[in-house]
Design an enzyme around this catalytic site. Structure first.
Site, PDB file in Angstrom:
ATOM      1  N   LYS A 158     -14.099  43.886  -1.974  1.00 11.47           N
ATOM      2  CA  LYS A 158     -14.890  44.368  -1.005  1.00 11.47           C
ATOM      3  C   LYS A 158     -13.055  44.378  -0.641  1.00 11.47           C
ATOM      4  O   LYS A 158     -13.249  43.657   0.753  1.00 11.47           O
ATOM      5  CB  LYS A 158     -15.695  44.151  -0.588  1.00 11.47           C
TER       6      LYS A 158
HETATM    7  N1  PMP Z   1     -20.607  50.743  -1.782  1.00 10.61           N
HETATM    8  C1  PMP Z   1     -19.782  50.738  -1.153  1.00 10.61           C
HETATM    9  C2  PMP Z   1     -18.588  51.088  -1.199  1.00 10.61           C
HETATM   10  C3  PMP Z   1     -19.985  49.799  -0.161  1.00 10.61           C
HETATM   11  O1  PMP Z   1     -18.991  50.107   1.253  1.00 10.61           O
HETATM   12  C4  PMP Z   1     -21.151  49.282  -0.127  1.00 10.61           C
HETATM   13  C5  PMP Z   1     -21.383  48.604   1.242  1.00 10.61           C
HETATM   14  N2  PMP Z   1     -21.051  47.218   1.091  1.00 10.61           N
HETATM   15  C6  PMP Z   1     -21.886  48.822  -1.388  1.00 10.61           C
HETATM   16  C7  PMP Z   1     -21.584  49.940  -1.997  1.00 10.61           C
HETATM   17  C8  PMP Z   1     -23.199  48.721  -1.156  1.00 10.61           C
HETATM   18  O2  PMP Z   1     -22.862  47.268  -1.320  1.00 10.61           O
HETATM   19  P1  PMP Z   1     -23.824  46.613  -0.917  1.00 10.61           P
HETATM   20  O3  PMP Z   1     -25.314  46.917  -1.337  1.00 10.61           O
HETATM   21  O4  PMP Z   1     -23.953  44.995  -1.260  1.00 10.61           O
HETATM   22  O5  PMP Z   1     -24.165  46.711   0.576  1.00 10.61           O
END
Ligand code: PMP
Length: 289
Positions: A158
């Site tokens: 991320k």
């Molecule tokens: N894809 C992206 C690009 C994101 O930014 C997020 C949010 N973090 C998600 C998917 C979903 O991830 P999560 O369920 O861990 O929030």
């Protein structure tokens, strides 16, 4: 965002919110290498609880590892820092943003020689796509921008740079009158939203795209667990744009918005909403939670 009361955990200390600043020559500001998390804390029957704290912290450390950022703190410290930030800001439910970035000690593409900093802020933040989206659904545009190929960035991280691609897609979608963008990968298969993973419901089966070029969402894995509780099978496969068009229901998942319902009951609500899909139309219901 900068002008408010409260505290931010910054390199091991609680710093007054307004003083948690960095220099304009910060390396990460110029070259885009910072890794971060989006975490939520909820009021629960046993007090405020941080949703899957350790999983988020593990993903943060994986992101740092992928980009060879030496973490200056261990996992226990970062977990405890997140609890401290929620407690010291007296937040019942909130969003948390841990951020790891390089400081201003040097310029040039290589971050070697720049200091690694960690900041953790927490504040109340409602539904990401607005409260109405939860009941009304949203309009989603298939983006003209492709999700970055796995040889371009590494999607298990991320990392801030991914979001330049997200911003292009999201800006295009908003300018064209939609609420969010859906990105395809460079081969044309469905990847993810600009900040969410996607699920489809078709003929009672829950499907999701392979996540080759998408983030491994933590909410996504909670959906897997909840689906198992409901006796639902989740099929993971390459999905095409027209799979989305003909789905009975589609919903995005991401770190859940502030809600008085538990994650379990909110998800059930989304699933029920899908039981009576609107007739085939170009305006399908995209539910977020
Ligand atoms: N894809 C992206 C690009 C994101 O930014 C997020 C949010 N973090 C998600 C998917 C979903 O991830 P999560 O369920 O861990 O929030």
């Amino acid at each position: 965002m900068a002008d408010r009361d409260g505290f931010i955990w910054y390199d091991g200390k609680l710093v007054p919110w307004r003083d948690a600043t960095t220099h304009v020559l910060t390396h990460s500001l110029h070259y885009g290498l910072s890794v971060f998390e989006g975490v939520r804390a909820y009021r629960s029957e046993i007090g405020t609880a941080i949703f899957r704290l350790e999983d988020h912290t593990n993903r943060l450390f994986n992101s740092a590892h992928i980009y060879q950022i030496p973490m200056p703190f261990d996992r226990d410290t970062i977990n405890e820092a997140q609890r401290t930030v929620v407690r010291e800001n007296q937040l019942e439910s909130c969003y948390l943003r841990p951020l790891v970035f390089y400081g201003p000690e040097k310029m040039g593409v290589s971050p070697k020689g720049a200091k690694v900093h960690v900041a953790i802020a927490a504040w109340p933040w409602g539904a990401y796509l607005g409260e109405e989206a939860l009941s009304q659904g949203i309009r989603v545009k298939v983006s003209s921008f492709a999700r970055q190929h796995v040889n371009v960035t590494m999607p298990r991280a991320k990392v801030a740079t991914t979001y330049a691609n997200s911003i292009l897609a999201n800006t295009e979608a908003l300018q064209d009158g939609y609420d969010e963008a859906l990105l395809l990968d460079t081969e044309g298969f469905v990847a993810e939203g600009s900040g969410e993973n996607l699920f489809l419901v078709k003929d009672g089966v829950l499907c999701e795209p392979e996540i080759a070029s998408a983030l491994t969402g933590i909410t996504r894995s909670t959906i897997h667990a909840l689906a198992a509780d409901f006796g639902l099978r989740v099929v993971t496969k390459r999905l095409t744009r027209d799979d989305v068009y003909i789905a009975d229901e589609a919903f995005f998942t991401g770190t859940p918005p502030k809600s008085r319902r538990s994650a379990r009951s909110t998800t059930a609500r989304s699933a029920r909403a899908g039981a009576a899909p609107s007739p085939r139309s170009c305006r399908r219901r995209f539910l977020t939670w």
